[in-house]
Design a protein around this motif. Structure first.
Motif, PDB file in Angstrom:
ATOM      1  N   TYR A 212       0.837  -1.204   0.000  1.00  0.00           N
ATOM      2  CA  TYR A 212       0.000   0.000   0.000  1.00  0.00           C
ATOM      3  C   TYR A 212       0.869   1.251   0.000  1.00  0.00           C
ATOM      4  O   TYR A 212       2.043   1.212   0.364  1.00  0.00           O
ATOM      5  CB  TYR A 212      -0.922   0.034   1.229  1.00  0.00           C
TER       6      TYR A 212
ATOM      7  N   PRO B 166      -1.624   5.044   3.732  1.00  0.00           N
ATOM      8  CA  PRO B 166      -2.528   4.295   2.861  1.00  0.00           C
ATOM      9  C   PRO B 166      -3.752   5.115   2.488  1.00  0.00           C
ATOM     10  O   PRO B 166      -4.197   5.980   3.251  1.00  0.00           O
ATOM     11  CB  PRO B 166      -2.915   3.093   3.725  1.00  0.00           C
TER      12      PRO B 166
ATOM     13  N   SER C  23      -1.238  -4.204  -4.765  1.00  0.00           N
ATOM     14  CA  SER C  23      -2.214  -4.598  -3.743  1.00  0.00           C
ATOM     15  C   SER C  23      -3.034  -5.809  -4.152  1.00  0.00           C
ATOM     16  O   SER C  23      -3.446  -6.608  -3.302  1.00  0.00           O
ATOM     17  CB  SER C  23      -3.149  -3.421  -3.439  1.00  0.00           C
TER      18      SER C  23
END
Length: 373
Positions: free
Chosen positions: A29, A33, A80
């Motif tokens: 991330y 984030p 991700s």
């Protein structure tokens, strides 16, 4: 993928009390984030705190820069969608090691899983914060590398699970208390926020809210196959009147939810090593109702900032009792024990002592005499 153009001009010795610190983030991330990401949230806060103290910080991670640190990328966009695969983690570690080898640093602080494997190949010490499990295979892994690094736990509960490891001490995670919105008067619904996994107890949170006669909002990460499987099996059948899934909350939406909720329900079913969402909630003046697993008793003061109970059957009554909790006491508790300034000072102390003692002989134990929070 590697961007090293910013390395020129950042070489040289120490300057006064400043340290040259390299932070290695996990690859999954951005830092901070955009949505879910407890490690990345903590790391962003630490970078801000250390930068305020005048240290030179280089952050190696994936995605775009978002902190005061000099940012060097491994992946242009965080992978991700590949969480759970080994190669992104391994490739990230290899690229980070190449970047570190070109930097004159005083210390490296690694928050990734595979990255510490390269620590023995550098002439400066490496501190590793253990953000997750430290028993089972993870315990075996950390035991294999603990002569190369200095390990820091994020709770006493975590450290007790692996007393054989060479711990430098415990530094609790933290938040910038003043940056979180405080709200004294709450709405009448309860909140669960996290990632959809059975060990997080989302299904229990729903059952507890229903037993208490309270509406519950669910805000969670739902991206990995196991998360989808759990959601379809345990959560979707429970959706309906009084139970609403609002999706994965970004930073703004998360703050709105945490500040407005009557309480955060945290019925974990594993030895959670910390739980960032608990301190985020309390900083917003929102009490936490939780099971006493992992670090929960270290974070929540029973009867003062929420309620800690032994069995799920005790949680509905606790949800009703949160009206007796003072929101100001919740925020004051975080400001005193879990603010970024507290965490930063303790990590700064770790860095200085590790640098002074480097290199240490293999084996034995480490005692940096860190004070309790």
């Amino acid at each position: 993928m590697i961007s090293t153009s910013d390395l020129s001009g950042w070489r040289g010795g120490k300057s006064g009390g400043k340290m040259r610190i390299v932070m290695i983030a996990p690859p999954w991330y951005d830092v901070p984030p955009l949505g879910y990401g407890g490690i990345e949230s903590m790391l962003a806060e630490l970078v801000v705190g250390l930068s305020r103290r005048g240290h030179d910080i280089t952050l190696i991670g994936a995605g775009k820069p978002g902190t005061p640190a000099r940012f060097l990328t491994t992946y242009d966009a965080p992978p991700s969608d590949r969480i759970g695969e080994a190669m992104p983690e391994v490739l990230h570690a290899a690229m980070a090691h190449r970047i570190v080898s070109r930097i004159d640093a005083d210390i490296v602080h690694d928050h990734s899983l595979a990255g510490p494997l390269t620590a023995g190949a550098r002439p400066v010490p490496t501190v590793v914060t253990c953000h997750g499990e430290v028993d089972g295979e993870f315990g075996d892994y950390y035991r294999m590398i603990d002569t190369m690094v200095t390990m820091v736990g994020i709770s006493e509960a975590q450290r007790r699970l692996a007393p054989h490891l060479r711990w430098a001490g415990v530094v609790h995670n933290a938040v910038e208390t003043a940056s979180l919105p405080f709200r004294e008067h709450k709405e009448d619904w309860v909140l669960w926020l996290g990632r959809f996994n059975e060990e997080k107890g989302t299904h229990l949170a729903i059952d507890v809210a229903r037993a208490a006669g309270r509406r519950i909002l669910l805000a969670g990460k739902l991206t990995e196959p196991m998360e989808h499987a759990y959601f379809e099996e345990q959560i979707r059948p429970r959706l309906g009147p009084g139970v609403e899934y609002v999706g994965e909350a970004d930073a703004t939406r998360k703050r709105e939810l945490l500040s407005a909720a009557r309480c955060l329900v945290f019925p974990i079913l594993w030895e959670e090593p910390f739980g960032m969402v608990m301190i985020e909630a309390m900083a917003c003046g929102t009490p936490v109702v939780a099971l006493d697993r992992g670090a929960v008793p270290e974070v929540v003061v029973d009867g003062v900032t929420g309620f800690v109970r032994h069995h799920p059957d005790e949680l509905p009554e606790a949800v009703e009792a949160v009206g007796t909790i003072d929101p100001y006491a919740c925020r004051a508790h975080v400001a005193r024990h879990f603010d970024v300034e507290v965490m930063t000072e303790r990590y700064e102390r770790v860095y200085r002592q590790v640098i002074t003692r480097f290199p240490e002989p293999a084996g034995g134990t480490v005692d940096l005499a860190l004070p309790a929070n």
